[in-house]
Structure formats: structure tokens, C-alpha cells
Design a protein around this motif. Structure first.
Motif, PDB file in Angstrom:
ATOM      1  N   GLY A 337      22.349  10.182  69.581  1.00 33.35           N
ATOM      2  CA  GLY A 337      21.869   9.414  70.719  1.00 33.35           C
ATOM      3  C   GLY A 337      22.978   9.116  71.706  1.00 33.35           C
ATOM      4  O   GLY A 337      24.113   9.574  71.560  1.00 33.35           O
ATOM      5  N   PRO A 338      22.697   8.334  72.744  1.00 33.02           N
ATOM      6  CA  PRO A 338      23.729   7.966  73.719  1.00 33.02           C
ATOM      7  C   PRO A 338      24.883   7.233  73.042  1.00 33.02           C
ATOM      8  O   PRO A 338      24.687   6.503  72.067  1.00 33.02           O
ATOM      9  N   TRP A 339      26.089   7.442  73.567  1.00 32.35           N
ATOM     10  CA  TRP A 339      27.288   6.823  72.979  1.00 32.35           C
ATOM     11  C   TRP A 339      28.169   6.289  74.091  1.00 32.35           C
ATOM     12  O   TRP A 339      28.537   7.022  75.015  1.00 32.35           O
ATOM     13  N   ASP A 340      28.528   5.021  73.985  1.00 32.25           N
ATOM     14  CA  ASP A 340      29.393   4.375  74.969  1.00 32.25           C
ATOM     15  C   ASP A 340      30.850   4.635  74.608  1.00 32.25           C
ATOM     16  O   ASP A 340      31.525   3.790  74.020  1.00 32.25           O
ATOM     17  N   THR A 350      37.922  -7.373  71.425  1.00 31.57           N
ATOM     18  CA  THR A 350      36.623  -8.043  71.340  1.00 31.57           C
ATOM     19  C   THR A 350      35.530  -7.179  71.941  1.00 31.57           C
ATOM     20  O   THR A 350      34.440  -7.039  71.375  1.00 31.57           O
ATOM     21  N   GLN A 351      35.815  -6.577  73.088  1.00 31.94           N
ATOM     22  CA  GLN A 351      34.828  -5.709  73.715  1.00 31.94           C
ATOM     23  C   GLN A 351      34.564  -4.463  72.889  1.00 31.94           C
ATOM     24  O   GLN A 351      33.440  -3.979  72.817  1.00 31.94           O
ATOM     25  N   ARG A 352      35.617  -3.958  72.235  1.00 34.00           N
ATOM     26  CA  ARG A 352      35.400  -2.801  71.353  1.00 34.00           C
ATOM     27  C   ARG A 352      34.483  -3.170  70.198  1.00 34.00           C
ATOM     28  O   ARG A 352      33.617  -2.392  69.802  1.00 34.00           O
ATOM     29  N   GLU A 358      26.704  -2.796  69.058  1.00 33.56           N
ATOM     30  CA  GLU A 358      25.581  -2.180  69.765  1.00 33.56           C
ATOM     31  C   GLU A 358      25.326  -0.763  69.246  1.00 33.56           C
ATOM     32  O   GLU A 358      24.186  -0.325  69.113  1.00 33.56           O
ATOM     33  N   GLU A 359      26.404  -0.064  68.959  1.00 33.92           N
ATOM     34  CA  GLU A 359      26.302   1.291  68.417  1.00 33.92           C
ATOM     35  C   GLU A 359      25.603   1.265  67.057  1.00 33.92           C
ATOM     36  O   GLU A 359      24.729   2.100  66.776  1.00 33.92           O
ATOM     37  N   VAL A 364      20.861   1.739  63.147  1.00 35.00           N
ATOM     38  CA  VAL A 364      19.894   1.086  62.262  1.00 35.00           C
ATOM     39  C   VAL A 364      18.485   1.229  62.825  1.00 35.00           C
ATOM     40  O   VAL A 364      17.518   1.452  62.089  1.00 35.00           O
ATOM     41  N   SER A 365      18.376   1.121  64.132  1.00 28.71           N
ATOM     42  CA  SER A 365      17.073   1.230  64.782  1.00 28.71           C
ATOM     43  C   SER A 365      16.434   2.587  64.534  1.00 28.71           C
ATOM     44  O   SER A 365      15.262   2.678  64.174  1.00 28.71           O
ATOM     45  N   VAL A 366      17.202   3.658  64.708  1.00 28.32           N
ATOM     46  CA  VAL A 366      16.612   4.986  64.562  1.00 28.32           C
ATOM     47  C   VAL A 366      16.224   5.258  63.112  1.00 28.32           C
ATOM     48  O   VAL A 366      15.201   5.903  62.848  1.00 28.32           O
ATOM     49  N   ILE A 367      16.992   4.765  62.154  1.00 28.36           N
ATOM     50  CA  ILE A 367      16.631   4.954  60.749  1.00 28.36           C
ATOM     51  C   ILE A 367      15.365   4.173  60.412  1.00 28.36           C
ATOM     52  O   ILE A 367      14.428   4.694  59.800  1.00 28.36           O
TER      53      ILE A 367
END
Length: 702
Positions: A337-340, A350-352, A358-359, A364-367
């Protein structure tokens, strides 16, 4: 059904003769407590200091709310009977009666050690008893009036619904319509005119054999014919032409292409990254073709599922077969999927971490949605209000996939992978042994050569501060990438050119675009150290590039000579999350592209860090007390990159040489090294070293 257990106990209220049996806690009371009470009175919330999830807490000895055998004296029953609890929706009369009888019969707890409010469905959420979470069972065929119409078990269900609404099935389709329907349905493409005509001829040739009187097809009512060319019992399957058509299209490679599209949508398959960079993924097609081939080969769904979740570690063929290349490709589902990439490589830790969360939520969502049909990711913030997934369940599920990262891997058949692994292992063993012999011969020869050198002050000083590794990039006037040009001329930490980096005319050239040099592992532990390099900067308007880096094998921990990362045109000691970094009161860099710059950083055991530029202190030393130890076999050197994974850490420059010392150089030693030039260090040429060898050593060395 959703309230199956509640329906049973509610119906019992109207049957006095059935109430002779004691109340079954597990089947009735547990349902009431779990669905009506546990949302507020559970182990975590304990509103009113009451937890009804276990026998111990529900029937507590101190200030009990339930008095076994005494409903009237029980506070729980008083609150329920007065419709005070549950506060928003009082219990119906049937459930009240069950609860009262349970208390009067002694409030006996059942077999459930702890009640789980997600075990039962309620008005606010689905439980483990929800219909979609039950095992799939083959139902019996429904009764239909027209027993001649169904041609398959599915037809019984279709016809039953039609008859329940006093509807009749549509008439059989014209063969020209039918072939287009089948083509579009199975392969997503229309038939050619020639294919249509051929099918119609086959169909019509069979019609005379299958045609039957209309009265037989309409229950004796000739006024209601179904079709001008009805088939025997209306079963298209009895026509060989239709069966051949379906079989041919199922065998077509276009079948997998047509149906894989749906799966690829679910898997959020993309051929570029999305987000700011949106970089093209030239190898993404392997997963696309894997899905197409899975449909065309009729791969069993359980294998299809397992390969995509764990194909890189699971053995699907036999205990001896190992991981298959198809399994390796299949796990691309997790990262297709999309990757930032920008968010994953930014400097702010912290941002990483936020980007990583989010990644993982996407993974987890796709599974969950693809294989379980549940939005598990909603429980990231709270226990799910519909699917029986708790907040803790989400993070337990996520932990399984924490090791998954974006990247590319080579694929091969099991036999190819096994042969390659065996070959590489044998070669590496041979190389390691030869390198140890070479290093020993060089060490002994250098020592003998040094003894023969003059002991003048500068020479003696330079000879005494030999690095443990040095890269001088001795080129040949053209682009070359042989090992000889990126060799460690002191030890065995030889380099590898990455991303198109080149060696030209004695310099390592990197352009700031994914190009750098990476060495083999350290041969010894290093704590106190000095990093040293000579570099040309074609432009001073750049920031964050690493000249020379010592890092742990995974790039998590590092120390580096870095240009312009936090202050424009200034040098710093780059480090993990800036733990050993300080902004310095120093002059901005002014060197022209033709002027070479000598940089060195020393790291003392007490945490003192000192930067040098062109043989002099660049700024005042400072103390951080976080000196790192880099282990043999794990630590390595990067040249041209701040650290592994630093998307903005690539240098635009030309490195003349770089050195790593396992000790702290003094001010005088740094000055002497600068004075010696980019080829400094022990003043022992290769010719002098070889000349100092014995005949046996020289023969072995060659």
C-alpha cells in the motif's frame, strides 16, 4: 442470532412449569451481567467501586451488593428492581425475574471464571456470539414449489426467495446474450463476433435434442411459456456448448486478470509509494502476478491466505522444501500500500514514531478487513463498539507484525536459494580465512618496515597514530568499481559502492542522491575513537550529509562527521537522536569546490567530544557522557551517508580519504595528520611493506 440466549430466558417467563429448573448462570445470568452491567462495572472502570466480572468481586465479603438467598436485602436487586440500574435502559421484566430468582436460589456462580462483555452481543456492540463470527455451516436446501427449475443447490435459495414474494424466475437468456454475460463475468472482456457465431451454432445444434413441450415447463399452462428454446428442466448445464464455454473461460489467463483486480483493490495494491515522494515501484508487479496466478491455478484459499501473511517464513511444501519464492512474493501484501517514506526518514524522532504508528495501523487494517472482515484498526484508540475487539487486542495483534519493514528482497526457488546459500557460505568462509592471513602478514610486515624508517619527529608521530582502517580510493583515471578501489588499505573493512556511487581519480564521488559506501563489519570493539576524513564540497548549500559514520549494524546507533544538519554551513558531531550532538560556536564553512577540507572528531571515554577542521580545533570541546561502544561483527562504517535510513543524510561531495582510529588523537596528532595530507598515517608504502616480508610471506601474500 443476536439475542438467542436472551430470547430463551425471556420465553421461559411465560412458562411457569419450566421455572422448576434452577437458573443456569452461564446461559442466562452471565448474559444479563455481561450485556447490561459490565460496561460500567468491570475490572478497569469499577464505577461505584463495583466489579461484576468475577465471582470474587461480585460476591465480595466487604459491603456486598448481592446477598445469596436474599434478593430483597441485596443492593443489586434493589437498584435493578427500582429501574435505577442500568441507568439509561432498565432491564425488561423477563431479565429482572431471572436475576431475582438467581439471587434467591443462592447466587451460585457458573463455570465462567471471568465474564467478558464482548462474549455476548448487546445493543451497543457485537459479541463472540454474533452471527458473522460463527463457524460456517452448510445449510439444508429450502423447500420450493417448482422442483424442476433449480439446476444447482444455489438455485433452491434463489427460487425460495422468489416464490415467497410470488415472483417467477426470468426466462432463459438468448444464446447471444448469454455468451456476452459469461464473457464479461468470467474474464471481463466481450466475445468476438466469430466466437458469438460459433457458440450460437453449437447451441442451436443441441436445441432439437433438448427442446420439450412448453406445457411440461409451465406446470401444464401453455399460455405461460418460459422461452422459445427452453432447455430440458431449464438446466443450462445439460448443454455441452455452455459447459465447454464456461470451462474454456475458466482456463483462460484472462480469468485471473479479471478477478485479481478485486483482490488487489482490497490489498490496496499500488505501483508507486504515494505521499510526497510517490516513487515508482519497479518490482511491484511480482505481487500483482502472484495474485493473478493464484486465481488461474485455483490455489487453495487457506494457502493463499497463509502465504500473504507469513510466506517469507512458512514452509508450504514439505519440511525439506524451505520457503518458496511464491511465498516470499506473497508477503508483499503487507507493504504494497501507500508508504510515507518522507515521514519515515525525517530527523524528528517523535514524528518518525508517529509515522510508524500510522504505517502499522494500515497494515493491521488490511489484515483484519481482508481476512477477518473486521475493522480491527478501530480498536487502536478504544475497544471496538461493534466488532468484539478490545484496545488490548489491537496492540497484541499489531505486535505480531512489528518487525515488518518496507524494502526489497531477492527471490529464488528453494533449490536455487539453497544452492546459493551453500555456495556463498563456502566462499565467505574461504574469504574470511584468506583475509585473516593477509591481515596478519601485513601487520607483521608493516611492523618490520616501520623499524627501518627514520625516527624524525614528524615521521615518528605519524607512525605512532596508525588508524585501524583507512580508505584512500586509489582510482585509475576512470569510473571503476573493483574492490581494489574501495579497499581498507590498513585492515579488512573493505567497502561496497551503493546507489551508483563511483571512484574516480582517487576520490569517492557521491551526489547526495542515495549514493554512499558501506563497509564490512568491525573486526574489534571500539569505544574511544577518532573519525577523520578529507572532503571536497561542490556546494555549501546542503544540509545533513554524513562524511564518515560509525554505526551499529541496523543504523539505530551512530556517530558521524555531519555537515550543515542543524546550523547552515556548520559542522557537527552527528549522533543518534542528537544525544551526542551540540550546536557549536564556530565559523561557517567557506571552502570553494576546489579546496579540500580536513575534518576530525575525537570521542574520549569521559564523554568529551572535540571537532577539528584543517588540523585545528573547530570549536570548544564539550562533554555528553554518552559514549557508545560499537561491537566487532556488528559495527560498520558509512561514507557519504549520515546513517542507514536517513533519507536526508546523503552527502554531495568528493571524499579523498577517510580513516577510523580506535583511540583519541591529541591536538598535536591531529595537526600532524593534517600536515601529512590526505594520504597520511603510517608512512609505509605498499612497496616498503612488501619489501619487508620474508620470501614465504610474500609468496603467501601474493
Amino acid at each position: 442470532m443476536r439475542y438467542a440466549a436472551l430470547f430463551i430466558v425471556t420465553c421461559m417467563i411465560g412458562l411457569p412449569h419450566a421455572l422448576a429448573e434452577p437458573v443456569d448462570f452461564d446461559r442466562s445470568v452471565a448474559v444479563i451481567l455481561a450485556t447490561r452491567c459490565l460496561e460500567c462495572h468491570n475490572a478497569a472502570d469499577k464505577e461505584g467501586k463495583l466489579d461484576l466480572s468475577t465471582k470474587l468481586t461480585a460476591l465480595r465479603a466487604k459491603d456486598p451488593v448481592i446477598l445469596p438467598g436474599d434478593a430483597a436485602g441485596s443492593l443489586l436487586w434493589e437498584m435493578v428492581d427500582g429501574d435505577e440500574m442500568p441507568p439509561k435502559k432498565p432491564l425488561p421484566a423477563g431479565e429482572k425475574a431471572i436475576l431475582k430468582r438467581w439471587i434467591e436460589e443462592g447466587a451460585k456462580w457458573g463455570t465462567l471464571a471471568k465474564l467478558d462483555r464482548f462474549a455476548f452481543s448487546s445493543d451497543s456492540h457485537a459479541g463472540a456470539d454474533w452471527w458473522s463470527l460463527q463457524p460456517v455451516r452448510r445449510p439444508g436446501l429450502p423447500a420450493v414449489k417448482d422442483k424442476q427449475w433449480p439446476a444447482s443447490p444455489i438455485d433452491f435459495f434463489v427460487l425460495a426467495k422468489l416464490e415467497a414474494r410470488n415472483l417467477s424466475p426470468a426466462p432463459p437468456a438468448d444464446p447471444r446474450v448469454l455468451i456476452r454475460r459469461v464473457y464479461f463475468d468470467l474474464i471481463g472482456l466481450p466475445p468476438s463476433p466469430a466466437e458469438v457465431e460459433a457458440f450460437v451454432k453449437e447451441w442451436e445444434a443441441e436445441s432439437s435434442e433438448l427442446r420439450v413441450p412448453s406445457s411440461e415447463l409451465t406446470g401444464g399452462d401453455p399460455a405461460q411459456p418460459r422461452s422459445g428454446f427452453a432447455t430440458q428442466n431449464s438446466k443450462l448445464g445439460t448443454r455441452n456448448s455452455y459447459a465447454r464455454l464456461v470451462d474454456r473461460l475458466l482456463a483462460s489467463p484472462h480469468y485471473g486478470e479479471r478477478w485479481a483486480r478485486h483482490w488487489l483493490d482490497v490489498a490496496r495494491y499500488t505501483e508507486s509509494q504515494g505521499f510526497e515522494y510517490d516513487r515508482f515501484r519497479p518490482n511491484a508487479w511480482h505481487y500483482r502476478d502472484y495474485v493473478i496466478n493464484a486465481f488461474n491455478s485455483d490455489k487453495p484459499y487457506n494457502i493463499f491466505l497463509q502465504e500473504q501473511i507469513a510466506g517469507d517464513v512458512k514452509n508450504f511444501e514439505s519440511p525439506q522444501a524451505g520457503v518458496t519464492s511464491q511465498g516470499m512474493i506473497a508477503t508483499a501484501l503487507l507493504v504494497c500500500g501507500p508508504w510515507d517514506q518522507a515521514g519515515s526518514s525525517q530527523a524528528n524522532v517523535t514524528q518518525r514514531m508517529i509515522t510508524r504508528e500510522e504505517e502499522m495501523e494500515d497494515l493491521v487494517s488490511v489484515i483484519g478487513q481482508t481476512f477477518l472482515g473486521m475493522t480491527i484498526n478501530c480498536a487502536r484508540c478504544h475497544s471496538h463498539k461493534f466488532d468484539p475487539i478490545t484496545h488490548a487486542d489491537y496492540f497484541s495483534f499489531k505486535a505480531v507484525f512489528e518487525g515488518v519493514r518496507h524494502g526489497e528482497r531477492s527471490i529464488a526457488t528453494p533449490d536455487e536459494a539453497r544452492q546459493r546459500s551453500q555456495t556463498l557460505a563456502a566462499l565467505q568462509k574461504e574469504i574470511d580465512g584468506l583475509q585473516r592471513q593477509v591481515a596478519l602478514i601485513e601487520q607483521q610486515a608493516r611492523g618490520k618496515a616501520l623499524e627501518k624508517l627514520p625516527v624524525a619527529g614528524e615521521v615518528k608521530s605519524r607512525a605512532a597514530v596508525a588508524p585501524i582502517a583507512r580508505w584512500t580510493f586509489e582510482g585509475h583515471g576512470q569510473d571503476v568499481r573493483e574492490l581494489g578501489d574501495v579497499r581498507d588499505v590498513i585492515g579488512a573493512m573493505h567497502g561496497e559502492l551503493i546507489g551508483g556511487a563511483v571512484v574516480r581519480e582517487g576520490r569517492l564521488i557521491v551526489t547526495g542522491k542515495n549514493q554512499f559506501l558501506r563497509t564490512g563489519p568491525l573486526k574489534q570493539d571500539i569505544r574511544e575513537k577518532t573519525l577523520e576524513s578529507w572532503v571536497y564540497l561542490p556546494t555549501l548549500e546542503q544540509g545533513g550529509g554524513g562524511i564518515l559514520t560509525l554505526e551499529s549494524g541496523n543504523g539505530v546507533t551512530f556517530d558521524a562527521i555531519v555537515y550543515g544538519e542543524r546550523q547552515g554551513r556548520k559542522w557537527i558531531a552527528g549522533s543518534t537522536n542528537f544525544q551526542r550532538t551540540r550546536d557549536l560556536k564556530a565559523d561557517q564553512e567557506t571552502a570553494t569546490p576546489a579546496q579540500i577540507i580536513h575534518m576530525a572528531i575525537t570521542y574520549r571515554a569521559d564523554g568529551t567530544i572535540t571537532l577539528y577542521r584543517n588540523g585545528k580545533r573547530y570549536a570548544d570541546a564539550y562533554q555528553q557522557h554518552q559514549l557508545q561502544t560499537y561491537k566487532a561483527g556488528d559495527g560498520r562504517v558509512l561514507i557519504g551517508l549520515r546513517h542507514t535510513g536517513a533519507g536526508n543524510g546523503f552527502l554531495n561531495g568528493q571524499i579523498e580519504s577517510a580513516s577510523l582510529y580506535d583511540r583519541v588523537l591529541s591536538d598535536e596528532e591531529v595537526a600532524a595528520s593534517f600536515a601529512a595530507g590526505a594520504g597520511g598515517g603510517p608512512v609505509v608504502t605498499r612497496e616498503q611493506m612488501v619489501a619487508a616480508m620474508t620470501d614465504v610471506q610474500r609468496k603467501d601474500y601474493e
